[in-house]
Design a protein around this motif. Structure first.
Motif, PDB file in Angstrom:
ATOM      1  N   VAL A 288     -19.462  47.652  69.140  1.00 23.22           N
ATOM      2  CA  VAL A 288     -20.600  46.771  68.855  1.00 23.22           C
ATOM      3  C   VAL A 288     -20.734  45.689  69.931  1.00 23.22           C
ATOM      4  N   ASP A 289     -19.618  45.114  70.334  1.00 24.83           N
ATOM      5  CA  ASP A 289     -19.673  44.059  71.361  1.00 24.83           C
ATOM      6  C   ASP A 289     -20.196  44.600  72.679  1.00 24.83           C
ATOM      7  N   GLU A 290     -19.742  45.785  73.068  1.00 24.81           N
ATOM      8  CA  GLU A 290     -20.216  46.345  74.341  1.00 24.81           C
ATOM      9  C   GLU A 290     -21.687  46.739  74.257  1.00 24.81           C
ATOM     10  N   LEU A 291     -22.113  47.261  73.112  1.00 34.39           N
ATOM     11  CA  LEU A 291     -23.531  47.599  72.951  1.00 34.39           C
ATOM     12  C   LEU A 291     -24.387  46.342  73.028  1.00 34.39           C
ATOM     13  N   ALA A 292     -23.904  45.269  72.418  1.00 35.90           N
ATOM     14  CA  ALA A 292     -24.649  44.006  72.502  1.00 35.90           C
ATOM     15  C   ALA A 292     -24.728  43.524  73.947  1.00 35.90           C
ATOM     16  N   GLY A 293     -23.639  43.697  74.674  1.00 39.42           N
ATOM     17  CA  GLY A 293     -23.639  43.316  76.081  1.00 39.42           C
ATOM     18  C   GLY A 293     -24.596  44.143  76.920  1.00 39.42           C
ATOM     19  N   GLN A 294     -24.838  45.379  76.488  1.00 42.81           N
ATOM     20  CA  GLN A 294     -25.805  46.230  77.176  1.00 42.81           C
ATOM     21  C   GLN A 294     -27.244  45.817  76.875  1.00 42.81           C
ATOM     22  N   GLY A 295     -27.433  45.033  75.803  1.00 44.28           N
ATOM     23  CA  GLY A 295     -28.772  44.607  75.432  1.00 44.28           C
ATOM     24  C   GLY A 295     -29.281  45.179  74.124  1.00 44.28           C
ATOM     25  N   THR A 314     -35.718  59.286  68.770  1.00 46.06           N
ATOM     26  CA  THR A 314     -34.529  59.744  68.056  1.00 46.06           C
ATOM     27  C   THR A 314     -34.054  61.114  68.513  1.00 46.06           C
ATOM     28  N   ALA A 315     -34.937  62.089  68.506  1.00 45.24           N
ATOM     29  CA  ALA A 315     -34.540  63.456  68.854  1.00 45.24           C
ATOM     30  C   ALA A 315     -34.036  63.539  70.297  1.00 45.24           C
ATOM     31  N   ALA A 316     -34.682  62.823  71.192  1.00 46.65           N
ATOM     32  CA  ALA A 316     -34.267  62.871  72.600  1.00 46.65           C
ATOM     33  C   ALA A 316     -32.882  62.249  72.777  1.00 46.65           C
ATOM     34  N   PHE A 317     -32.613  61.154  72.075  1.00 46.19           N
ATOM     35  CA  PHE A 317     -31.298  60.521  72.166  1.00 46.19           C
ATOM     36  C   PHE A 317     -30.228  61.467  71.627  1.00 46.19           C
ATOM     37  N   ALA A 318     -30.496  62.113  70.479  1.00 46.94           N
ATOM     38  CA  ALA A 318     -29.530  63.041  69.893  1.00 46.94           C
ATOM     39  C   ALA A 318     -29.241  64.200  70.843  1.00 46.94           C
ATOM     40  N   ALA A 319     -30.279  64.695  71.484  1.00 45.81           N
ATOM     41  CA  ALA A 319     -30.094  65.797  72.432  1.00 45.81           C
ATOM     42  C   ALA A 319     -29.270  65.345  73.633  1.00 45.81           C
ATOM     43  N   ALA A 320     -29.530  64.142  74.117  1.00 42.67           N
ATOM     44  CA  ALA A 320     -28.770  63.618  75.250  1.00 42.67           C
ATOM     45  C   ALA A 320     -27.307  63.398  74.866  1.00 42.67           C
ATOM     46  N   ALA A 321     -27.082  62.958  73.630  1.00 43.50           N
ATOM     47  CA  ALA A 321     -25.711  62.756  73.155  1.00 43.50           C
ATOM     48  C   ALA A 321     -24.955  64.073  73.117  1.00 43.50           C
ATOM     49  N   PRO A 343     -11.327  56.606  70.360  1.00 46.00           N
ATOM     50  CA  PRO A 343     -11.771  55.765  71.485  1.00 46.00           C
ATOM     51  C   PRO A 343     -12.451  56.554  72.594  1.00 46.00           C
ATOM     52  N   ALA A 344     -11.943  57.736  72.913  1.00 49.20           N
ATOM     53  CA  ALA A 344     -12.559  58.537  73.974  1.00 49.20           C
ATOM     54  C   ALA A 344     -13.976  58.949  73.597  1.00 49.20           C
ATOM     55  N   ALA A 345     -14.188  59.269  72.332  1.00 48.91           N
ATOM     56  CA  ALA A 345     -15.537  59.624  71.873  1.00 48.91           C
ATOM     57  C   ALA A 345     -16.457  58.419  71.929  1.00 48.91           C
ATOM     58  N   ASN A 346     -15.946  57.273  71.533  1.00 49.42           N
ATOM     59  CA  ASN A 346     -16.756  56.065  71.572  1.00 49.42           C
ATOM     60  C   ASN A 346     -17.114  55.665  73.000  1.00 49.42           C
ATOM     61  N   ASP A 347     -16.217  55.952  73.924  1.00 48.67           N
ATOM     62  CA  ASP A 347     -16.515  55.683  75.332  1.00 48.67           C
ATOM     63  C   ASP A 347     -17.694  56.530  75.810  1.00 48.67           C
ATOM     64  N   VAL A 348     -17.765  57.773  75.351  1.00 50.81           N
ATOM     65  CA  VAL A 348     -18.906  58.624  75.703  1.00 50.81           C
ATOM     66  C   VAL A 348     -20.194  58.004  75.171  1.00 50.81           C
ATOM     67  N   LEU A 349     -20.152  57.539  73.930  1.00 44.00           N
ATOM     68  CA  LEU A 349     -21.331  56.886  73.351  1.00 44.00           C
ATOM     69  C   LEU A 349     -21.754  55.687  74.183  1.00 44.00           C
ATOM     70  N   LEU A 350     -20.799  54.860  74.573  1.00 42.31           N
ATOM     71  CA  LEU A 350     -21.152  53.656  75.321  1.00 42.31           C
ATOM     72  C   LEU A 350     -21.753  53.980  76.676  1.00 42.31           C
ATOM     73  N   ALA A 354     -25.885  53.029  77.445  1.00 38.29           N
ATOM     74  CA  ALA A 354     -26.275  52.114  78.528  1.00 38.29           C
ATOM     75  C   ALA A 354     -27.568  52.529  79.197  1.00 38.29           C
ATOM     76  N   GLY A 355     -27.889  53.816  79.158  1.00 39.01           N
ATOM     77  CA  GLY A 355     -29.105  54.286  79.793  1.00 39.01           C
ATOM     78  C   GLY A 355     -30.307  54.355  78.873  1.00 39.01           C
ATOM     79  N   TRP A 356     -30.142  53.879  77.619  1.00 35.02           N
ATOM     80  CA  TRP A 356     -31.230  53.984  76.654  1.00 35.02           C
ATOM     81  C   TRP A 356     -31.702  52.645  76.116  1.00 35.02           C
ATOM     82  N   VAL A 357     -31.211  51.565  76.674  1.00 35.75           N
ATOM     83  CA  VAL A 357     -31.650  50.240  76.198  1.00 35.75           C
ATOM     84  C   VAL A 357     -33.107  50.036  76.586  1.00 35.75           C
TER      85      VAL A 357
END
Length: 358
Positions: A288-295, A314-321, A343-350, A354-357
């Motif tokens: 949550v803190d890193e996502l907030a830092g991303q904006g 929504t659909a595009a984000f899910a596909a990119a994930a 943690p490794a999975a959460n790192d992928v999310l972060l 970062a490219g979807w803010v």
């Protein structure tokens, strides 16, 4: 002449399908993670597996239909009477039994929306009428609007805290004030599937409300914090007449002997399992803190998941994930819920987020 064939109840045509979180598709050279079902990322404790193995020795016998040992163990842990408890195959099944016990066709059930997607399904199966009340812009329950939605036809009100999939949790003060406004013949269900992850200043003390109000019940599960999602064990705690009515509608022998044994072993290992919850909460804070830092401006995450209000993206984000290696849970044109996993999975999310803010 048209041949006659059996026809299901007409109401079934309008029941939405429950959409489970799908697993990842294995891909050579890419680590994949399932972040779509709010599962606990930690495997079962050794002691729990031992209890499961021992219970498996008597699979030729039916389980204890009354769940006597399970109810006794829960009663000791919670400080309530065994007759105040109604176990079931997950808290979803317990909800279905409650609705079957208290709702006639045409009765109303008030609930927040977007909230847990099983609510309108269970309500429709019971023949009742769903009364959804939109959540606020921050994904929280609008308790004033929900109180206003209660009519003479209302039988049940569902409060999901923390709310799945958006995340905010209700405080004890606001729930107590809400309960005071609800007529005594209306059951108020506190759905606390994620209660162990809540870290707000005034969390709901549901058992205090149960003790003070005969129309308030708490629903809980061993799927999330206790990591028993594959065994399906949940329960209701409430006044004895409500618990008895729910048990009367329960599927005979619904909670397997293995599930009962695993639950008792998990209660015995509660401290160790709650230490794991603390690790998940810490990881949630990092994400949550890193996502907030991303904006990102996200709803207050009080479960083991975060909610992205993405609308038509929504659909595009899910596909990119999924392309990046994580499977998330999209809600069409509304948003995406992502489980806090390894943690490794959460790192992928972060990295992805970062490219979807906006």
């Amino acid at each position: 002449m048209t041949a006659l064939t059996p026809q299901p109840r007409a109401a079934l045509a309008d029941i939405p399908a429950y959409v489970p979180g799908k697993p990842p598709t294995p891909r050579p050279g890419v680590a994949t993670y399932k972040l779509s079902s709010n599962e606990n990322p930690y495997p079962p404790l050794a002691g729990v597996l031992d209890a499961v193995a021992e219970a498996a020795r008597s699979l030729n016998r039916y389980p204890d239909m009354g769940n006597a040992a399970l109810r006794a163990g829960l009663a000791a842990d919670l400080g309530v009477g065994p007759d105040q408890l109604a176990p079931g195959t997950g808290s979803v099944a317990v909800l279905y039994h409650l609705l079957a016990a208290y709702c006639d066709p045409g009765d109303e059930v008030v609930h927040a929306w977007r909230s847990f997607e099983a609510y309108p399904i269970g309500i429709a199966v019971a023949g009742a009428t769903s009364v959804p009340v939109p959540v606020t812009a921050t994904g929280a329950h609008d308790l004033a609007a929900m109180a206003a939605a209660v009519t003479e036809r209302t039988k049940v009100v569902l409060l999901c805290t923390p709310n799945n999939p958006t995340g905010p949790a209700l405080s004890h003060a606001e729930v107590a004030a809400f309960v005071a406004q609800v007529p005594g013949h209306v059951i108020v269900v506190l759905d606390e599937a994620y209660r162990e992850f809540v870290r707000i200043a005034d969390p709901v003390r549901s058992l205090d409300l149960v003790a003070a109000h005969p129309n308030v019940v708490a629903m809980r599960t061993f799927a999330k914090a206790y990591g028993l999602a594959g065994l399906r064990v949940g329960y209701l705690a409430g006044a004895e007449p409500i618990a008895a009515a729910v048990r009367a509608c329960s599927l005979p022998f619904g909670v397997s002997s293995i599930a009962q044994a695993a639950t008792l072993a998990s209660l015995a290992a509660k401290a160790e399992l709650l230490d794991r919850v603390e690790l998940i909460v810490a990881e949630r804070s990092r994400v949550v803190d890193e996502l907030a830092g991303q904006g990102w401006s996200l709803p207050d995450a009080q479960g083991n998941f975060v909610w992205f209000d993405l609308g038509t993206r929504t659909a595009a984000f899910a596909a990119a994930a999924e392309k990046a290696g994580i499977v998330v849970r999209p809600f069409a044109d509304e948003g995406v819920r992502v489980t806090i996993g390894e943690p490794a999975a959460n790192d992928v999310l972060l990295r992805l987020a970062a490219g979807w803010v906006d």
